[in-house]
Structure formats: structure tokens, C-alpha cells
Design a protein around this motif. Sequence first.
Motif, PDB file in Angstrom:
ATOM      1  N   PHE A 124       0.845  -1.034  -0.042  1.00  0.00           N
ATOM      2  CA  PHE A 124       0.138   0.099  -0.066  1.00  0.00           C
ATOM      3  C   PHE A 124       0.857   1.295   0.203  1.00  0.00           C
ATOM      4  O   PHE A 124       1.706   1.109   0.893  1.00  0.00           O
ATOM      5  CB  PHE A 124      -0.843   0.134   1.286  1.00  0.00           C
ATOM      6  CG  PHE A 124      -2.056  -0.860   1.192  1.00  0.00           C
ATOM      7  CD1 PHE A 124      -3.174  -0.842   0.642  1.00  0.00           C
ATOM      8  CD2 PHE A 124      -1.738  -2.288   1.514  1.00  0.00           C
ATOM      9  CE1 PHE A 124      -4.150  -2.140   0.487  1.00  0.00           C
ATOM     10  CE2 PHE A 124      -2.622  -3.335   1.564  1.00  0.00           C
ATOM     11  CZ  PHE A 124      -3.845  -3.287   0.881  1.00  0.00           C
ATOM     12  N   GLN A 125       0.399   2.307  -0.786  1.00  0.00           N
ATOM     13  CA  GLN A 125       1.226   3.578  -0.678  1.00  0.00           C
ATOM     14  C   GLN A 125       0.021   4.575  -1.187  1.00  0.00           C
ATOM     15  O   GLN A 125      -1.069   3.938  -2.349  1.00  0.00           O
ATOM     16  CB  GLN A 125       2.225   3.529  -1.488  1.00  0.00           C
ATOM     17  CG  GLN A 125       3.129   4.678  -1.598  1.00  0.00           C
ATOM     18  CD  GLN A 125       4.419   4.956  -2.330  1.00  0.00           C
ATOM     19  OE1 GLN A 125       4.816   3.653  -2.790  1.00  0.00           O
ATOM     20  NE2 GLN A 125       4.676   5.840  -2.742  1.00  0.00           N
ATOM     21  N   LEU A 126       0.013   5.444  -0.818  1.00  0.00           N
ATOM     22  CA  LEU A 126      -1.011   6.784  -1.370  1.00  0.00           C
ATOM     23  C   LEU A 126      -0.471   7.688  -2.189  1.00  0.00           C
ATOM     24  O   LEU A 126       0.554   8.261  -1.572  1.00  0.00           O
ATOM     25  CB  LEU A 126      -1.791   7.199  -0.116  1.00  0.00           C
ATOM     26  CG  LEU A 126      -3.131   7.717  -0.497  1.00  0.00           C
ATOM     27  CD1 LEU A 126      -4.378   6.812  -0.858  1.00  0.00           C
ATOM     28  CD2 LEU A 126      -3.565   8.735   0.856  1.00  0.00           C
ATOM     29  N   CYS A 127      -1.173   8.043  -3.414  1.00  0.00           N
ATOM     30  CA  CYS A 127      -0.701   9.183  -4.185  1.00  0.00           C
ATOM     31  C   CYS A 127      -1.752   9.514  -4.935  1.00  0.00           C
ATOM     32  O   CYS A 127      -2.585   8.707  -5.540  1.00  0.00           O
ATOM     33  CB  CYS A 127       0.842   8.845  -4.796  1.00  0.00           C
ATOM     34  SG  CYS A 127       0.575   7.735  -6.356  1.00  0.00           S
ATOM     35  N   LYS A 128      -1.627  10.852  -5.332  1.00  0.00           N
ATOM     36  CA  LYS A 128      -2.702  11.430  -6.329  1.00  0.00           C
ATOM     37  C   LYS A 128      -2.043  10.872  -7.782  1.00  0.00           C
ATOM     38  O   LYS A 128      -0.809  10.843  -8.087  1.00  0.00           O
ATOM     39  CB  LYS A 128      -2.797  12.724  -6.498  1.00  0.00           C
ATOM     40  CG  LYS A 128      -3.308  13.254  -5.264  1.00  0.00           C
ATOM     41  CD  LYS A 128      -3.482  14.916  -5.149  1.00  0.00           C
ATOM     42  CE  LYS A 128      -4.212  15.358  -3.930  1.00  0.00           C
ATOM     43  NZ  LYS A 128      -4.326  16.956  -3.932  1.00  0.00           N
ATOM     44  N   THR A 129      -3.176  10.389  -8.529  1.00  0.00           N
ATOM     45  CA  THR A 129      -2.872  10.142  -9.873  1.00  0.00           C
ATOM     46  C   THR A 129      -2.971  11.235 -10.968  1.00  0.00           C
ATOM     47  O   THR A 129      -2.051  11.833 -11.271  1.00  0.00           O
ATOM     48  CB  THR A 129      -3.507   8.766 -10.368  1.00  0.00           C
ATOM     49  OG1 THR A 129      -4.838   9.019 -10.292  1.00  0.00           O
ATOM     50  CG2 THR A 129      -2.949   7.652  -9.419  1.00  0.00           C
ATOM     51  N   VAL A 130      -4.233  11.660 -11.290  1.00  0.00           N
ATOM     52  CA  VAL A 130      -4.556  12.519 -12.370  1.00  0.00           C
ATOM     53  C   VAL A 130      -5.810  13.145 -11.761  1.00  0.00           C
ATOM     54  O   VAL A 130      -6.477  12.620 -11.027  1.00  0.00           O
ATOM     55  CB  VAL A 130      -4.975  11.918 -13.533  1.00  0.00           C
ATOM     56  CG1 VAL A 130      -3.567  11.517 -14.371  1.00  0.00           C
ATOM     57  CG2 VAL A 130      -5.580  10.538 -13.629  1.00  0.00           C
ATOM     58  N   ARG A 131      -5.985  14.412 -12.362  1.00  0.00           N
ATOM     59  CA  ARG A 131      -7.291  15.057 -11.927  1.00  0.00           C
ATOM     60  C   ARG A 131      -7.715  15.517 -13.460  1.00  0.00           C
ATOM     61  O   ARG A 131      -7.092  16.010 -14.358  1.00  0.00           O
ATOM     62  CB  ARG A 131      -6.993  16.513 -11.284  1.00  0.00           C
ATOM     63  CG  ARG A 131      -7.918  17.521 -10.993  1.00  0.00           C
ATOM     64  CD  ARG A 131      -7.479  18.604 -10.232  1.00  0.00           C
ATOM     65  NE  ARG A 131      -7.243  18.497  -9.087  1.00  0.00           N
ATOM     66  CZ  ARG A 131      -7.066  19.158  -7.716  1.00  0.00           C
ATOM     67  NH1 ARG A 131      -7.569  20.435  -8.051  1.00  0.00           N
ATOM     68  NH2 ARG A 131      -6.719  18.795  -6.551  1.00  0.00           N
ATOM     69  N   HIS A 132      -9.307  15.094 -13.595  1.00  0.00           N
ATOM     70  CA  HIS A 132      -9.839  15.348 -14.641  1.00  0.00           C
ATOM     71  C   HIS A 132     -11.002  16.490 -14.633  1.00  0.00           C
ATOM     72  O   HIS A 132     -11.634  16.635 -13.473  1.00  0.00           O
ATOM     73  CB  HIS A 132     -10.874  14.148 -15.081  1.00  0.00           C
ATOM     74  CG  HIS A 132      -9.915  13.012 -15.244  1.00  0.00           C
ATOM     75  ND1 HIS A 132      -8.986  12.737 -16.108  1.00  0.00           N
ATOM     76  CD2 HIS A 132     -10.041  11.751 -14.508  1.00  0.00           C
ATOM     77  CE1 HIS A 132      -8.534  11.592 -16.245  1.00  0.00           C
ATOM     78  NE2 HIS A 132      -9.048  10.834 -15.059  1.00  0.00           N
TER      79      HIS A 132
END
Length: 1097
Positions: free
Chosen positions: A45-53
Motif C-alpha cells: 500500500f502507498q497513497l498518491c494522487k494520480t490524475v485530475r480530470h
Amino acid sequence: MRKFKKVLDGLTAGSSSASQQQQQQQHPPGNREPEIQETLQSEHFQLCKTVRHGFPYQPSALAFDPVQKILAVGTQTGALRLFGRPGVECYCQHDSGAAVIQLQFLINEGALVSVLADDTLHLWNLRQKRPAILHSLKFCRERVTFCHLPFQSKWLYVGTERGNIHIVNVESFTLSGYVIMWNKAIELSSKSHPGPVVHISDNPMDEGKLLIGFESGTVVLWDLKSKKADYRYTYDEAIHSVAWHHEGKQFICSHSDGTLTIWNVRSPAKPVQTITPHGKQLKDGKKPEPCKPILKVEFKTTRSGEPFIILSGGLSYDTVGRRPCLTVMHGKSTAVLEMDYPIVDFLTLCETPYPNDFQEPYAVVVLLEKDLVLIDLAQNGYPIFENPYPLSIHESPVTCCEYFADCPVDLIPALYSVGARQKRQGYSKKEWPINGGNWGLGAQSYPEIIITGHADGSVKFWDASAITLQVLYKLKTSKVFEKSRNKDDRPNTDIVDEDPYAIQIISWCPESRMLCIAGVSAHVIIYRFSKQEVITEVIPMLEVRLLYEINDVESPESEQPPPLSTPVGGSNPQPIPPQSHPSTSSSSSDGLRDNVPCLKVKNSPLKQSPGYQTELVIQLVWVGGEPPQQITSLAVNSSYGLVVFGNCNGIAMIDYLQKAVLLNLGTIELYGSNDPYRREPRSPRKSRQPSGAGLCDINEGIVVPEDRCKSPTSDVKDNSFSRSRSSSVTSIDKESREAISALHFCETFTRKADSSPSPSLWVGTTLGTVLVIALNLPPGAEQRLLQPVIVSPSGTILRLKGAVLRMAFLDTTGCLLPPAYEPWKEHNVPEEKDEKEKLKKRRPVSVSPSSSQEISENQYAVICSEKQAKVISLPTQNCAYKQNITETSFVLRGDIVALNNSICLACFCANGHIMTFSLPSLRPLLDVYYLPLTNMRIARTFCFTNNGQALYLVSPTEIQRLTYSQETCENLQEMLGELFTPVETPEAPNRGFFKGLFGGGAQSLDREELFGESSSGKASRSLAQHIPGPGGIEGVKGAASGVVGELARARLALDERGQKLGDLEERTAAMLSSADSFSKHAHEMMLKYKDKKWYQF
């Protein structure tokens, strides 16, 4: 005993691993659960933002690189969005959150300067997949109002509110000692201060001449070498913008009275021409009436015809109610193009980046408050280009959303084919011209679908595979209802003032393609998917009377037997005749509104296009003057042919194949004699609770102090929606009404004595109770349509702390048991033979593996509430594992999801934590502080799905996607697109023999000699402060080819600021080590993005 147990629960709720070990040992010693090998560990597990639409929320600035073909948009919240070819998008954020007032590309350099309202300039490196700030410069004594960076120059002109111009070296981000002071620029031409600098540009044919526009109406042509003004042009109206003709002999100004003035450079006395594009020409040669300000003008030339003058604003004051316009003047023709929203900015896209060549404009990009429009200048009538970016998420405000990863592979093509017929006509025939950058390598191959429900009753399906987003299909659920033409015509049964069709809950079965929605007017619609067009003569509908109390002495229906007394589990379904149209009895004996639904279903034939087609409309009706309460939970099952929904009054189950009501019970009656609560019977009228909860507060709602959501459509505290599935934000108030908060169909053991699994419905309530209803389904084939489904409470009751949010079932090996479904099959087939075949295959026993299980094998029920999770062993109903998720907050969303060939429970808490737990043992695997719950929109839209994906609506117009999978975080770099691609800069225009001979053509200027330290000295230190950027920390950690190579190629001379790459790496390491409680998840390797700053802005 219960009280004592609660105290124990409280004591064991610590978050240390020791107490969690104790919790897991809480099983009764005599009942050892078989050990299930769990494969998921913390390192997965690791948390990160991927993309914003979506459309950049509250846009404020626009820029375009004509060589790289990249568009940049800045916003009022300091966000930066970059767009290349469809599928290449990037989101960055300025830490300060100050509004972006201007953007300037270093054309074809892979860099961008942003100017913020807090008087800082930032240089972004776009040559890495995650752009980063290399330098910043903060002006301390002056407010920055306008900047200009000439093509192929490293010297940036910065105009200020005081009217001065400073010069910044964009390579080192240091100030030159060369300053143009306002009083030197205007000298005696004006007795007063000329106002802020609103425009700076150099003469296209002579870089040594700088045109400076002051707000008051004064324009100065400044000679950089001689440090004095050549000409001054004065006009008595304020200036908004200035633009050059490419030959450098004329320029045009736009003014606050709606006029344009065209000036010859060498004739400063008066303008050559004054135009009022929208002014009414008066007789007697008088000046036309003043118009609204022209906020911007552009002057673009073509080789083969008249120049284009393009402007925004300038409409006459008497055009009240007229929409905002862009005006295109070309020769004698003037086209006025109406826009749907106010214009923020526009840019003309031209074939050449050189300002001293014929511009050859081919398109205009117009940034509106809520849209981005691209106009084709080369085609007659100026058609717009079809926008390939997913910018229409907010076409109607989003009220709910669901996310499905790893769907059946045939779904996206099926939705695309029916959606393709909905395309509008009349777009430009040309390709979308913003086509820079390159796509990333899509490592994820599984299909992903996002469904958004909207305030106008529409439902949109989006293809979200491989971090892109594209609309597939749009369904309008309001089509089945009569529309009221005006306010007076509206039915008085409305329970919401506006948006009566707003979608609240979506229940979708991807395998069978059955779709069910619950709307704000207490209505439920069931849809089947079909590729054939059909005409439905009569829309099938049912009305359901869901009461809160039956022993209500004041009830106006007391003379009738209460409808709930029908024996549940009897052989007849409840005798509510399937009505095709609303019942006529609209008021009861004492004149109160009664037995009427909130909306009126159309009684004319309905043409249903291929796609989702209405199978059944169900509406809750008014009861004795009391409006129906909004629906809080919903579930559909294609294998059983059932839909079930509940609210704070009770629960209703419908057989949508036979169009019959099977169950209609108040919540209290579900308990039968097992009700653990002492309740006061009360009339629903005594505590009148308006259910007019418009969902559009999702649009811009900040949580009110008591964590309630206030609806914009009605100034009442919205209790009715407070406990819906994804927004149980008011779990603090223990209202006496117990709402249905979770529903789950499954094939499992309903009672302790059961020896084999059977179909059942599990019902969760806001008071933490889980009740089980047994379903007895007739055999398949024709019998399913002829015999009734028998529904009976099983007597099984389980208890948790907090409202129940989600339920799921595991087999004896710990694998997820999905609810049974019937695979999709086209049902609009006219032949009788096919009809019979269809009926024979009506109900497979179950598509879940449970039917083939040995009788001795057990199952596990996983139940997640706002406060805790429990794993119950079935059929014994012993609590195998328990985990107190949170004591001080509450869970907003919990989902049981698949990851790495295993499953886990993922939770998002109101305190901003994202947590995951293993199954079935509920070991904590991840706990990261992600973002605080700042508004209802996040609470209502946050959802997890399989393969480590999650999303929420980060603003009214944008979806933020994130991942909690370490593998996806690792692969993200490859999946992201490249913004910068090496492109040759076009050749400079040919000066021609005679121009070269006689000194015509463009004059160049050695700016280095003028502005460098040797000639202009050093700038005052107190004027501006240089701040080294995080210098591509993201790049150091993320750029696959290594930041050394990237920055070396960036031609952004890092060494000029004496900043070695080693320092960057040290800063990266420092940031990584300062990351808080989740630093154990951050890898020291450079390929990770897990620094604290990344998700705490």
C-alpha cells in the motif's frame, strides 16, 4: 451487559499495534476460526494522487506555446492545468494557493512563468512528467500587474501597480538593475500618476522599442538603449489591452468605453481610427453611445487578405440579458459569437511564433468561467471544434458518483456504440489543434468506468481506463416525467424547489448491465440496457406508501386497515395494483395531501433510444400531508429480479419482473418482537421534516459547524439525506428515526441452523443493526413470472457501533463472493422462440461459487459501520474478528475491494484518514492522513474501487483520482504523458534583399549588454526576494531518465544560481525524512512520490 461490553470496546480501541493484536484475540476461546492465509501486507500500500480530470475550477489565466502546441490554464486557487493532445493532461499546484493572474511560456523551451496575485513569479520546468518550480521571485515593495516575455529572450519585463517596469533574468530568476520608472516614462505629458501598467510589448520590428500601456489611457514607446521615451500617446479613456500590427507601424488599444483606437507609431497626436464595434451610430455625426469595456483585443494579419481584429466585451449597455460575446472583425464582416458563460480570457492561435511575420491565425481559444471553446477561423461561420477533453463533468452539478475498475471487457464498447449516436453535429471538420506532448505507456489494461449522477437527473458513463477520461454515454432520467412549463404550473406535490430529478444513489450491476437510480423526489427508476430502439406505449410504474408509524392515533387513514398488515411471507405479494398512472385520490378525508407521488409520469408513448431503457418507475407517495422521505439506500439484483430501497421510514422490496411490491415495512416492524430499542410512537406530522434537500450543495457547500449539510434549495437542516450511504455526516445526532443505510443481496446462510446457503437480503440501519430477510424464489423459466417471490424475516439480528455502511461475503478460503447476477442478454427480441429461450435462462442458480460448496463449508460476512468493522462467521454468527476503526471521527465511505489477487477493506474517515484492513482478520495495513473533510462534496463523492483506485470530486468541476496501491504508484511515472517533446523551432521570416540593404526588417537588440550586471548594475535587494524552487524534487524522485539529464537539456542554466544538483537531492532527502506517520511507507528510492507535501495542499 451491553453497557459493560461498550466500555470494553472503548478500552480496546487504541491505535497501537498491541491493542489491535488484543482485539483480534477477542474470539471466544472455544471457537477457533480456521486460519486463512492472507497475502496483503503493508508494503503493498502507498497513497498518491494520480490524475485530475475536468474543467479547471475558477479559471483566471491562459497561455499557449505555438511550437509545442501546449495550452496552460491557471486558476484563482493557484492551480495550473496543462493540456496537450487528447489524453495528455497535467495538474500542478502553487503552494501559496494565490490566484494565477498571468502565464507566459518560454516558447519551445519546456518552461513556463506563472505570475500570482501575491506578487510572486515562478518558473516551472515542463521537461519532466511532473512539472516542478525551479525558481521563484517575490516582489516585496510593488504589486505585479503585467508581464511580457519576448520570443527567444531570457529577459522578462514586469510591470507594477506603481507604473514601473522591472526586468528579470528568467535563467537565474534575478532582477536586473535596469528599471523604467513611471515618471521618466510619462515625464510632463500628464500631471497625475498614469496608473498601473496594463500592457508591455516590444515593437515586432524593433526589439529596442518597448510599448508600455498605463491604465489611465497613456501609452509610451520607450527606447531601451537611450533610456527615454520616443513617443507618448494619450487618450481620455482607460486602457484594457494593446496589440501590435506585425509590421510594427501600427498598434490598437481597447478602452473602457467600448472603443478601439488604432495609432500610427509616428503620429502620437491622435489615433488614425476610432471604432466602436457595438456602438449605435447616431445621426448628425455625433459620437456613438458608450458601450461596455472591451477587455481584450488582438490584431492578427494574413498574407492573402484582411487582418483579423478579435475582441471580448464592448457590447452596448442596452443589451440587457445578452450573453457574453466574442467579436471577430475581418475586413467588412463582423461576427458576434455568443458564449454560454462569461469570458475569462482568449488567445488567437497562429501559424508562426514570430511576432514580425504574417500571423496567419487559424483558431481562437476562449477560456470561459465554466468551459473551454475553440473557434475555427478558417471555416465560414466560424464553427467550434469538438472538444476532446473531459471538461463537461459539471454540465449539470454532480450529485453522486460511483467507480468501477476491472469491468467486463465488452461494456465500454457497448456504451460507446450507443453514446456515439448522441453526438452533436455542426462541429469544425478539422483536427483539434492543441496536440502537443506524448501519451504515457498504459501499464494498466483493465477497463474502468466512472458513473456520475447530476442535479438535472442525467447520468453519465465515462471510460476511465489507464488514467484517461472520456464520456461514453449520457442517460436523461427525467424523460419519463411530465415537465412543468413554468413556476405556476408546477405540481404542488414537489418536495424540492429546484432540481426535482437530481440523482442521489446509483446502483449498477456491470455484468447484467441493470441500472437503478434513486432521485431526490423519492423516486426509483430501473433500467435495462438494449441495443434496439423501442417505443414504450405505457411506462410501467408503481406507487409505494412507506409509513413511519402504524399505531399513530392521529393518522387520517385510521379508518382503513393499515397497508402494512399484509402478512409478510404470505403467498400473495402485497396487493398494491401495478398502476400505470398516478392514483387520483390526492387528498384524504381531512383535506391533507395524500397518496400522491411528487412527480407525474408521462402518459404518452415514450420513444427509447438504444442504451438504457426504463423498465419500471417506482415512487413513494405523500401520506396524510407528510411528504415522502428521501431514499437513503438502494440495491438491485438481476438474478433475483428484485430491487430494494429504504429511507428513514422503512424498507420496500419490488419484484421488477412481475411489477409487484413484495415488502413494505416500517423499520421498527423489521425487528418484529426483537426490537432492542424503547421507542415512543409518534406522528410523523409532529416533527415535520422537510425532505427538500436539493443536492446541489455538493456544488459549493462547506460543512456547517454541526457537520450538517445545508441545502441551497431549501433553508432547512437536511436530516433526510444526512444518513445516506455515502454521507452519514450527521451520525453525531442520534435521531429517533432509524434509517436504512445499507442493503446487500447475497446467497448465504440466513439462520444459525441453516445447512446450505440460500438467497437473502441483508439490511443495515443507521443505529448499527443488521437484519436478514430470507428470499424464496420460484423456479426459473415461466414459473418466475407466474409464482410470487416469498419474503420472510429470518430473525437474525447483528449489532455494530455506528450506522452500517457496507456489507460483503467471503467464502471459506477468504475469497469474495459477489452477489448472483444474470449475464446481459438483449431482451428486445420480437421472436417468440427467443422469448421462451430467454425465460428458460431467466435465473441461473447463482454465478457465485457458493452453490457448489460443500455443506460443511462456512462463509464470512464482512460488515463495516461508521465506527467499526466486524467479520462474522456463518452460519454460526460468531464474531470472528473485530476492528474499531475510529473513536473520535466516523467513516464516510467503506468499500470491500480487490487488490493484488486478494481483498481488503478500504475506509475514508471524516478526519481525513484513509485506512485499509486485511480480510478476514482486519489487520491494519495502511493509515494515512490524506485530506480533511472540508465540504459535503467530498463526503458524497468519495469512493474506492478495485486495483487500488479511488476518486472524489475535488471541486464542482473536477474529479481527483488517487491510488492506494504501491505498484500503481511505482508505475505512475510511465503512465503519465510527456508534456515536452523535442520540436525544431520554425525558421525566422526571410527579411528579403531590399529590406536587408536599406535597413528595413526586424532590428535585434543585445539585451544582455543592456540589462546585464556589467552595464545596469545590481537591483535593490529589498525590491524582490529570490526563492530557490523545490527544483524538480518530483523530477529527482520521478523522472525516469534522471533529473540531471532533464535539467541539463532544459537550457535553464541551474548553475547560474549556484545551485548544484547535490543540493536538490539533499533537499529531497530532507523532505522525505520529515514525512510524518506514514513515512514507513515511503521508499527511499527516487521513483516514489510519497512526500508529505504532495497530498497536503
